[in-house]
Design an enzyme around this catalytic site. Structure first.
Site, mmCIF file in Angstrom:
data_model
loop_
_atom_site.group_PDB
_atom_site.id
_atom_site.type_symbol
_atom_site.label_atom_id
_atom_site.label_comp_id
_atom_site.label_asym_id
_atom_site.label_seq_id
_atom_site.Cartn_x
_atom_site.Cartn_y
_atom_site.Cartn_z
ATOM 1 N N ARG A 7 0.833 -1.204 0.000
ATOM 2 C CA ARG A 7 0.000 0.000 0.000
ATOM 3 C C ARG A 7 0.861 1.245 0.000
ATOM 4 O O ARG A 7 1.899 1.315 0.649
ATOM 5 C CB ARG A 7 -0.891 0.040 1.245
ATOM 6 C CG ARG A 7 -1.814 1.260 1.290
ATOM 7 C CD ARG A 7 -2.524 1.374 2.611
ATOM 8 N NE ARG A 7 -1.636 1.636 3.739
ATOM 9 C CZ ARG A 7 -1.137 2.825 4.044
ATOM 10 N NH1 ARG A 7 -1.419 3.878 3.313
ATOM 11 N NH2 ARG A 7 -0.341 2.967 5.093
ATOM 12 N N THR A 8 0.430 2.231 -0.780
ATOM 13 C CA THR A 8 0.979 3.577 -0.691
ATOM 14 C C THR A 8 -0.189 4.519 -0.500
ATOM 15 O O THR A 8 -1.329 4.198 -0.841
ATOM 16 C CB THR A 8 1.775 3.999 -1.946
ATOM 17 O OG1 THR A 8 0.913 3.971 -3.068
ATOM 18 C CG2 THR A 8 2.967 3.094 -2.168
ATOM 19 N N SER A 9 0.097 5.697 0.018
ATOM 20 C CA SER A 9 -0.968 6.665 0.282
ATOM 21 C C SER A 9 -1.335 7.478 -0.949
ATOM 22 O O SER A 9 -2.469 7.874 -1.121
ATOM 23 C CB SER A 9 -0.540 7.626 1.388
ATOM 24 O OG SER A 9 -0.263 6.908 2.554
ATOM 25 N N THR A 10 -0.352 7.752 -1.796
ATOM 26 C CA THR A 10 -0.609 8.629 -2.934
ATOM 27 C C THR A 10 -0.006 8.060 -4.204
ATOM 28 O O THR A 10 0.871 7.191 -4.178
ATOM 29 C CB THR A 10 0.003 10.021 -2.708
ATOM 30 O OG1 THR A 10 1.431 9.882 -2.628
ATOM 31 C CG2 THR A 10 -0.516 10.663 -1.444
ATOM 32 N N GLN A 13 3.867 8.125 -4.799
ATOM 33 C CA GLN A 13 4.749 7.171 -4.145
ATOM 34 C C GLN A 13 4.944 5.907 -4.980
ATOM 35 O O GLN A 13 5.080 4.820 -4.456
ATOM 36 C CB GLN A 13 4.189 6.809 -2.766
ATOM 37 C CG GLN A 13 4.154 7.968 -1.812
ATOM 38 C CD GLN A 13 3.508 7.601 -0.493
ATOM 39 O OE1 GLN A 13 2.590 6.804 -0.438
ATOM 40 N NE2 GLN A 13 3.993 8.208 0.580
#
Length: 188
Positions: A7-10, A13
């Site tokens: 998972r990445t937030s944005t 990334q």
């Protein structure tokens, strides 16, 4: 079976996303779920990955912060995995809950991570308070209100509030606030 989750937030990334995927594949994850979401929002891929797990599987993440947003949330995930008979492996920590020491370390590290986050938030609040006292803090730029003249023009053309919001990349609620502010400032 090794089940991976990345998972990445944005979207910015992407490099972090690629490195997570590579690390999960390198340890032999048979299936990898991926998503680009904030840790505070709903995470469908995480739910799907956990649902996919069967007794005896190992759920693998590269870092603890990619999995949970707090000690409590981590505890909920670990409890769900344990209920299914699934162990957890966190690659960057060498943490593996198939062993008793891994379970202990998971709890200790989760507590430290939460403490670290709370300290960061405390420092951030202190910094904002100091900047306000010195007259340096201006807050977040009011992006929607900066587009109020454009929103008013689109509304005059007959677009709905929803269409205006989409056109200007602002929330529908912001369009409602612009309309209310316009009503208040318009002479009677």
């Amino acid at each position: 079976m090794l089940v991976g989750y990345a998972r990445t937030s944005t979207l910015e990334q992407k490099a972090g996303f690629d490195s997570q995927r590579e690390a999960l594949e390198a340890v032999g994850c048979n299936r990898v779920w991926e998503e680009q979401r904030s840790s505070v929002g709903p995470r469908e891929a995480l739910s799907e990955a956990i649902s996919f797990c069967r007794e005896g599987d190992i759920f693998v993440v590269t870092k603890l912060d990619r999995l949970a947003r707090s000690v409590r949330h981590l505890g909920e995930i670990v409890e769900e995995l344990e209920h299914k008979g699934v162990d957890l492996k966190v690659l960057d920590l060498g943490l593996d809950t198939t062993r008793a020491t891994g379970k202990l370390m998971l709890n200790v590290l989760g507590s430290v991570a939460q403490f670290e986050r709370e300290m960061m938030l405390e420092r951030q609040k202190e910094g904002i308070a100091k900047a306000k006292r010195e007259g340096k803090y201006k807050g977040r730029m009011p992006t929607a209100m900066a587009k109020s003249s454009q929103a008013e023009e689109l509304l005059r053309r007959g677009l709905t509030k929803r269409q205006v919001a989409k056109e200007l990349s602002i929330s529908e609620r912001s369009v409602h606030r612009i309309v209310e502010r316009t009503k208040q400032t318009r002479p009677s």
